[in-house]
Write a protein that holds these residues in place. Sequence first.
Motif, PDB file in Angstrom:
ATOM      1  N   UNK A  29      41.072  47.852  41.676  1.00 28.55           N
ATOM      2  CA  UNK A  29      42.348  48.105  41.014  1.00 28.55           C
ATOM      3  C   UNK A  29      42.394  47.200  39.793  1.00 28.55           C
ATOM      4  N   UNK A  30      42.670  47.773  38.628  1.00 31.64           N
ATOM      5  CA  UNK A  30      42.740  47.032  37.372  1.00 31.64           C
ATOM      6  C   UNK A  30      44.187  47.079  36.913  1.00 31.64           C
ATOM      7  N   UNK A  31      44.803  45.906  36.797  1.00 32.01           N
ATOM      8  CA  UNK A  31      46.224  45.843  36.477  1.00 32.01           C
ATOM      9  C   UNK A  31      46.468  45.283  35.084  1.00 32.01           C
ATOM     10  N   UNK A  32      47.330  45.938  34.362  1.00 30.34           N
ATOM     11  CA  UNK A  32      47.888  45.561  33.068  1.00 30.34           C
ATOM     12  C   UNK A  32      46.910  44.912  32.093  1.00 30.34           C
ATOM     13  N   UNK A  33      45.948  45.663  31.567  1.00 32.21           N
ATOM     14  CA  UNK A  33      45.113  45.125  30.493  1.00 32.21           C
ATOM     15  C   UNK A  33      45.993  44.848  29.262  1.00 32.21           C
ATOM     16  N   UNK A  53      39.998  43.699  44.302  1.00 35.49           N
ATOM     17  CA  UNK A  53      39.025  44.457  45.093  1.00 35.49           C
ATOM     18  C   UNK A  53      39.649  44.774  46.444  1.00 35.49           C
ATOM     19  N   UNK A  54      39.965  46.034  46.670  1.00 34.10           N
ATOM     20  CA  UNK A  54      40.614  46.472  47.910  1.00 34.10           C
ATOM     21  C   UNK A  54      39.614  47.054  48.898  1.00 34.10           C
ATOM     22  N   UNK A  89      29.992  34.131  29.875  1.00 36.75           N
ATOM     23  CA  UNK A  89      29.610  34.249  31.281  1.00 36.75           C
ATOM     24  C   UNK A  89      28.461  35.246  31.366  1.00 36.75           C
ATOM     25  N   UNK A  90      27.281  34.753  31.695  1.00 36.56           N
ATOM     26  CA  UNK A  90      26.128  35.627  31.879  1.00 36.56           C
ATOM     27  C   UNK A  90      26.098  36.099  33.325  1.00 36.56           C
ATOM     28  N   UNK A  91      25.744  37.350  33.530  1.00 34.33           N
ATOM     29  CA  UNK A  91      25.648  37.881  34.887  1.00 34.33           C
ATOM     30  C   UNK A  91      26.927  38.509  35.405  1.00 34.33           C
ATOM     31  N   UNK A  92      28.036  38.362  34.688  1.00 31.77           N
ATOM     32  CA  UNK A  92      29.275  39.014  35.081  1.00 31.77           C
ATOM     33  C   UNK A  92      30.154  38.177  35.983  1.00 31.77           C
ATOM     34  N   UNK A  93      31.252  38.785  36.393  1.00 26.07           N
ATOM     35  CA  UNK A  93      32.246  38.145  37.250  1.00 26.07           C
ATOM     36  C   UNK A  93      32.368  38.974  38.521  1.00 26.07           C
ATOM     37  N   UNK A  94      32.065  38.342  39.646  1.00 16.56           N
ATOM     38  CA  UNK A  94      32.111  39.038  40.933  1.00 16.56           C
ATOM     39  C   UNK A  94      33.510  38.953  41.538  1.00 16.56           C
ATOM     40  N   UNK A  95      33.960  40.093  42.062  1.00 17.01           N
ATOM     41  CA  UNK A  95      35.230  40.169  42.770  1.00 17.01           C
ATOM     42  C   UNK A  95      34.891  40.456  44.230  1.00 17.01           C
ATOM     43  N   UNK A  96      35.112  39.464  45.067  1.00 17.04           N
ATOM     44  CA  UNK A  96      34.814  39.593  46.493  1.00 17.04           C
ATOM     45  C   UNK A  96      35.807  40.551  47.156  1.00 17.04           C
ATOM     46  N   UNK A  97      35.415  41.157  48.286  1.00 13.82           N
ATOM     47  CA  UNK A  97      36.326  42.080  48.975  1.00 13.82           C
ATOM     48  C   UNK A  97      37.625  41.368  49.368  1.00 13.82           C
ATOM     49  N   UNK A  98      38.732  42.041  49.126  1.00 16.08           N
ATOM     50  CA  UNK A  98      40.031  41.485  49.469  1.00 16.08           C
ATOM     51  C   UNK A  98      40.513  40.394  48.527  1.00 16.08           C
ATOM     52  N   UNK A  99      39.806  40.151  47.450  1.00 12.00           N
ATOM     53  CA  UNK A  99      40.158  39.075  46.514  1.00 12.00           C
ATOM     54  C   UNK A  99      40.613  39.631  45.174  1.00 12.00           C
ATOM     55  N   UNK A 100      41.252  38.769  44.405  1.00 12.56           N
ATOM     56  CA  UNK A 100      41.742  39.097  43.072  1.00 12.56           C
ATOM     57  C   UNK A 100      41.170  38.094  42.086  1.00 12.56           C
ATOM     58  N   UNK A 101      40.735  38.581  40.938  1.00 16.57           N
ATOM     59  CA  UNK A 101      40.281  37.712  39.847  1.00 16.57           C
ATOM     60  C   UNK A 101      41.162  38.015  38.640  1.00 16.57           C
TER      61      UNK A 101
END
Length: 158
Positions: A29-33, A53-54, A89-101
């Motif tokens: 889910x991507x909120x308010x860019x 990440x849901x 940031x090389x390699x990207x940003x990981x969003x773990x399950x159930x977490x918000x970044x």
Amino acid sequence: MPRRIALAALALILPVAALAHDYALKDLHIDHPWSRSTAPGAPSGAAYLVLDNRGDSADTLVGASSPRAGRVEIHRHEHDGGVMRMRRVDGGVTVEPGKTVRFEPGGYHLMLMRLKAPLKAGERFPLTLRFARAGTVDVEVAVDDGKGQPAAPAHHGH
């Protein structure tokens, strides 16, 4: 009378709906860019959003692009010897399950390099987000100065 009440309620809801915009891509889910406006001739700007990440598996934001910029990079502000520095940031940003970044001023953000035109308050522009597992999603970034967002950090040295 019920019609007037319905119209009044609709008048209250529409401005809020116009400000809120969110997107879904599989379990993400991507909120308010959003972005701040830039000065004429500014070479760069930044875009912010919230990734939620849901699902049951991690996913990684590995890149982004926009027709408004020559290049989009993932950046992060970090403390380095008591000084706040911005780093790619090389390699990207990981969003773990159930977490918000959160991509927000002072943290992660999408750096819009080589802007083709200034970003102006009230406009929207397209941004494509690329994830390792879920694929790509096109979102619309609202340039929304004055919406209670903290002041955007200065982006020097790019």
